[in-house]
Design a protein around this motif. Structure first.
Motif: not given
Length: 459
Positions: A25-26, A112-115, A118-121, A157-158
């Motif tokens: 996620v950028v 929230e966006v990472m979840a 399904q992005s760990p970064i 992070f999260t």
């Protein structure tokens, strides 16, 4: 343009931050830094290029905010990039502390966006100039040497990682890259507001230092890397020394005392930090003084979190403090449970109660609003270095308060303080209260208590 892209690629290869198998996620604001980051990531060679999701927050702070959002929507459609946008309504903006509130809102959304993706970064566009600003600000404020590292390239992070891949690159490089690549961006007018301390460093202090040496920002980044390497080596060395002077949970004082004096302090600090949070320098000074004082072979010392340090000849350990000590046992700290009376002298007792009650349990006293992480409270004797926060800013030493109030030496020896979970004084019993600056939403997040003192009528 091609030169920076190549440097960025080599930096990613050295750091092994991510590759084509990852989803990232950028965080993009539409400013030059984040637009340059987005372009650099999407132009990576296929073996290094991850799956990208763009996350943007419209803070609704300026009329331009909607233009930035629309521009990003067009950019992402043109480059076939998924974009998720969240608005921070003006009605939710606090009257003070808006910068920190905006930051919390952003990072909550990014999590929230990472979840969802399904992005760990998470990638952010912090760069070399941001690093220089942070280092200088921490240098001015004071604190631990390790804090001068400034901004870490990677941190947890999260449940995943926050990565800052632009730290080796200056603002000037990123701007030149964006111009060469024909990237459009928006300038945030609030970045010119010199009331904000970071902006003063950005527009006044760092430019003045660069006039002395145009390579100042790069040199500061080099010092930061040297410090990072040195601290990493120190971390391994201190742990090795600690392993040699501890026996299980206990510190062997005869072995500890044989270490060089500089090593003694670092090893003791590591031993304490592995057992307790938030070790302050004044507490470390007090513990060093106690352990090196050969005239006091046995003694206990109150520590944060309701613990106590126990010196027993050539051994030192940390144990839970005994609760509700009886009369004459005030050398140990006491964890204060809400609603209970605690005797603090022959004829006095105190109670900390909730401020929501009524009837006989709702007693008169001093009202206090305290943050959740300040609990549990403790009673203990005052210590050298204890200080109360003042409403006007700064602190006042307990010792100075006792002197100013002309408290006799005999009474000073029995003076107690009510401290929070961080071992910070809340009340110098019967004499002075501390002041804690409240956030805007303290009534929703903080706890409202009443601290009462009563005197026995006597026999």
């Amino acid at each position: 343009m091609a030169k920076l892209e190549e440097q960025f690629k080599r930096h990613l290869q050295r750091g092994r931050f991510f590759d084509k198998r990852d989803r990232v996620v950028v965080a993009v604001s539409a400013g030059v830094d984040s637009m340059a980051l987005l372009s650099l990531v999407t132009r990576l060679p296929a073996p290094l290029r991850p799956a990208v999701t763009v996350a943007h927050v419209n803070h609704e702070l300026r009329r331009q905010s909607w233009q930035e959002e629309e521009y990003l929507r067009q950019y992402c459609r043109a480059h076939d990039l998924p974009l998720l946008v969240r608005h921070w309504p003006r009605s939710a903006h606090p009257q003070t502390g808006i910068e920190e509130a905006a930051r919390r809102f952003r990072y909550h959304f990014f999590a929230e966006v990472m979840a969802a993706r399904q992005s760990p970064i998470l990638l952010t566009a912090h760069h070399q100039n941001d690093l220089a600003e942070t280092i200088l600000m921490k240098l001015v404020r004071g604190g631990q040497l390790s804090q001068l590292v400034g901004i870490n390239a990677v941190r947890p992070f999260t449940g995943g990682r926050l990565i800052r891949p632009l730290l080796p690159f200056s603002k000037e490089q990123l701007r030149a890259y964006a111009v060469a690549a024909g990237i459009r961006w928006y300038e945030d007018t609030t970045n010119q507001d010199l009331i904000i301390s970071r902006n003063r460093y950005r527009h006044e202090i760092i430019p003045a230092l660069e006039r002395e040496n145009p390579q100042f920002v790069q040199h500061l980044a080099s010092y930061r890397q040297q410090l990072t390497d040195l601290l990493a080596w120190q971390d391994q060395e201190v742990q090795g020394q600690l392993d040699r002077v501890q026996d299980g949970e206990e510190l062997c004082l005869d072995k500890w005392g044989q270490l060089p004096e500089t090593a003694q302090r670092l090893v003791l600090q590591r031993w304490l930090e592995q057992r307790l949070p938030n070790i302050k320098q004044r507490l470390l000074d007090e513990v060093v003084g106690l352990l090196k004082n050969s005239t006091v072979p046995q003694r206990s010392l109150a520590l944060p979190g309701g613990a106590q340090l126990i010196k027993d000849y050539q051994r030192c350990r940390i144990a839970e403090a005994k609760k509700n000590p009886g009369k004459g046992q005030h050398e140990l700290s006491t964890v204060v449970e809400l609603g209970q009376w605690y005797r603090v002298s022959d004829r006095q007792a105190i109670r900390v109660g909730t401020a929501t009650g009524s009837g006989p349990d709702h007693l008169a006293g001093q009202e206090m609003w305290l943050a959740p992480d300040q609990f549990p409270l403790r009673l203990r004797p005052w210590q050298a270095g204890d200080a109360l926060r003042l409403k006007q800013g700064g602190h006042q030493l307990v010792r100075r308060i006792l002197i100013d109030q002309k408290v006799p030496n005999a009474a000073r020896q029995h003076q107690l303080v009510l401290v929070d979970a961080h071992d910070e004084p809340v009340w110098l019993l019967g004499r002075k209260w501390a002041w804690f600056t409240r956030p805007v939403d303290y009534r929703q997040r903080w706890r409202h208590v009443i601290i009462s003192m009563k005197k026995d009528k006597g026999d």
